[in-house]
Design a protein around this motif. Structure first.
Motif, PDB file in Angstrom:
ATOM      1  N   ILE A 213      -3.555  22.293  -7.584  1.00  0.00           N
ATOM      2  CA  ILE A 213      -3.513  22.064  -6.190  1.00  0.00           C
ATOM      3  C   ILE A 213      -2.336  20.584  -6.140  1.00  0.00           C
ATOM      4  CG2 ILE A 213      -5.287  20.128  -5.770  1.00  0.00           C
ATOM      5  CD1 ILE A 213      -6.382  22.935  -5.595  1.00  0.00           C
ATOM      6  N   LEU A 214      -1.810  20.977  -5.676  1.00  0.00           N
ATOM      7  CA  LEU A 214      -1.140  19.828  -5.253  1.00  0.00           C
ATOM      8  C   LEU A 214      -1.408  19.040  -4.355  1.00  0.00           C
ATOM      9  CD1 LEU A 214       1.946  22.362  -3.697  1.00  0.00           C
ATOM     10  CD2 LEU A 214       0.849  21.916  -6.217  1.00  0.00           C
ATOM     11  N   MET A 215      -0.895  17.940  -4.860  1.00  0.00           N
ATOM     12  CA  MET A 215      -1.393  16.208  -3.635  1.00  0.00           C
ATOM     13  C   MET A 215       0.354  15.377  -3.942  1.00  0.00           C
ATOM     14  SD  MET A 215      -4.925  15.391  -6.542  1.00  0.00           S
ATOM     15  CE  MET A 215      -5.924  14.630  -4.780  1.00  0.00           C
ATOM     16  N   GLY A 216       0.006  14.257  -2.373  1.00  0.00           N
ATOM     17  CA  GLY A 216       0.984  13.464  -2.548  1.00  0.00           C
ATOM     18  C   GLY A 216       0.450  12.048  -1.393  1.00  0.00           C
ATOM     19  N   LEU A 217       1.528  11.605  -1.387  1.00  0.00           N
ATOM     20  CA  LEU A 217       1.160   9.821  -0.897  1.00  0.00           C
ATOM     21  C   LEU A 217       2.304   9.477  -1.047  1.00  0.00           C
ATOM     22  CD1 LEU A 217      -1.242   7.170  -1.462  1.00  0.00           C
ATOM     23  CD2 LEU A 217      -0.294   6.647  -3.278  1.00  0.00           C
ATOM     24  N   LEU A 218       2.214   8.837   0.014  1.00  0.00           N
ATOM     25  CA  LEU A 218       3.115   8.265   0.469  1.00  0.00           C
ATOM     26  C   LEU A 218       3.300   6.538   0.542  1.00  0.00           C
ATOM     27  CD1 LEU A 218       3.974  10.009   4.116  1.00  0.00           C
ATOM     28  CD2 LEU A 218       4.802  10.244   2.170  1.00  0.00           C
ATOM     29  N   ARG A 219       4.426   6.141   0.666  1.00  0.00           N
ATOM     30  CA  ARG A 219       4.842   4.417   0.530  1.00  0.00           C
ATOM     31  C   ARG A 219       3.611   4.000   1.561  1.00  0.00           C
ATOM     32  NH1 ARG A 219       9.109   0.724  -0.903  1.00  0.00           N
ATOM     33  NH2 ARG A 219       8.620  -0.854  -0.619  1.00  0.00           N
ATOM     34  N   GLU A 220       3.149   4.074   2.802  1.00  0.00           N
ATOM     35  CA  GLU A 220       2.705   3.620   3.313  1.00  0.00           C
ATOM     36  C   GLU A 220       1.483   3.517   3.457  1.00  0.00           C
ATOM     37  OE1 GLU A 220       4.111   6.929   5.649  1.00  0.00           O
ATOM     38  OE2 GLU A 220       5.774   5.733   4.463  1.00  0.00           O
ATOM     39  N   GLU A 221       1.069   5.050   2.843  1.00  0.00           N
ATOM     40  CA  GLU A 221      -0.738   5.182   3.123  1.00  0.00           C
ATOM     41  C   GLU A 221      -0.920   4.646   1.598  1.00  0.00           C
ATOM     42  OE1 GLU A 221      -0.944   9.962   3.628  1.00  0.00           O
ATOM     43  OE2 GLU A 221       0.165   9.375   1.346  1.00  0.00           O
ATOM     44  N   PHE A 222      -0.521   3.818   0.907  1.00  0.00           N
ATOM     45  CA  PHE A 222      -0.311   3.209  -0.479  1.00  0.00           C
ATOM     46  C   PHE A 222      -0.626   1.198  -0.579  1.00  0.00           C
ATOM     47  CE2 PHE A 222       0.818   0.324  -3.793  1.00  0.00           C
ATOM     48  CZ  PHE A 222      -0.385   1.266  -5.628  1.00  0.00           C
ATOM     49  N   LEU A 223      -0.180   0.632   0.968  1.00  0.00           N
ATOM     50  CA  LEU A 223       0.398  -0.343   0.577  1.00  0.00           C
ATOM     51  C   LEU A 223      -1.502  -0.255   1.913  1.00  0.00           C
ATOM     52  CD1 LEU A 223       3.743  -0.706   2.164  1.00  0.00           C
ATOM     53  CD2 LEU A 223       2.254  -2.003  -0.015  1.00  0.00           C
ATOM     54  N   ALA A 224      -1.600   0.785   2.649  1.00  0.00           N
ATOM     55  CA  ALA A 224      -2.869   0.668   3.342  1.00  0.00           C
ATOM     56  C   ALA A 224      -4.398   0.504   2.506  1.00  0.00           C
ATOM     57  CB  ALA A 224      -2.758   1.873   4.394  1.00  0.00           C
TER      58      ALA A 224
END
Length: 180
Positions: free
Chosen positions: A164-175
């Motif tokens: 299972i491949l997962m990702g997190l973008l900076r703006e998602e983290f900030l939100a």
């Protein structure tokens, strides 16, 4: 030292290796961290020392501590892509007494904040295997999104499983978690 709500993260020291060696030789820890039982346990203490203590430009490893500075796991990053400002994260809570108590989630939030603020990464990725539901749920609490799956990419206890491949973008983290 990085400080979270429940955890702290610091560089790995030579004195940490005995504890790490115990985790690497625990079938259950290896099963859930990578599905690699018994392959990971075939490493000697000397091999682990090289893996965890030698400086590498490509892989950075740290120790996770609880509120009382007890060693509970490891965390780090690899596969640094400077032009894309992306990196792959890995984490293992080796002390099973801390499973299911949000220590891993806290460590990943703390470490992601560090990667986004100090390293200026735009994206963090990770992967696990499809039966590691507890980890998937913890990563989703941090803000990671399932981006894909590699069919039958993991071989665990005699059976093939999807990665299972997962990702997190900076703006998602900030939100989700506020300022960096």
């Amino acid at each position: 030292m990085l400080k979270g709500l429940k955890t702290s993260i610091r560089p790995i020291e030579e004195d940490d290796l005995d504890e790490i060696y115990q985790w690497y030789n625990d079938q259950e820890v290896n099963l859930w961290s990578s599905g690699a039982w018994p392959l990971n346990t075939l490493q000697s203490k000397d091999q682990l020392a090289v893996k965890f203590l030698d400086e590498s430009p490509d892989t950075h490893r740290y120790i996770i501590l609880d509120e009382n500075e007890r060693l509970i796991g490891t965390i780090g990053f690899k596969e640094i892509n400077i032009p894309a400002r992306s990196v792959a994260l890995f984490v293992v809570i080796g002390d099973k007494n801390y499973w299911g108590k949000a220590y891993g989630t806290d460590a990943v939030i703390t470490f992601a904040r560090y990667l986004f603020s100090q390293w200026n990464f735009h994206r963090i990725s990770l992967d696990t295997w499809d039966q590691n539901i507890r980890a998937i749920k913890a990563y989703e609490k941090v803000g990671f999104v399932i981006e894909g799956r590699q069919r039958e990419a993991r071989y665990v206890l005699g059976n093939y499983h999807d990665a299972i491949l997962m990702g997190l973008l900076r703006e998602e983290f900030l939100a989700l978690h506020g300022k960096i």
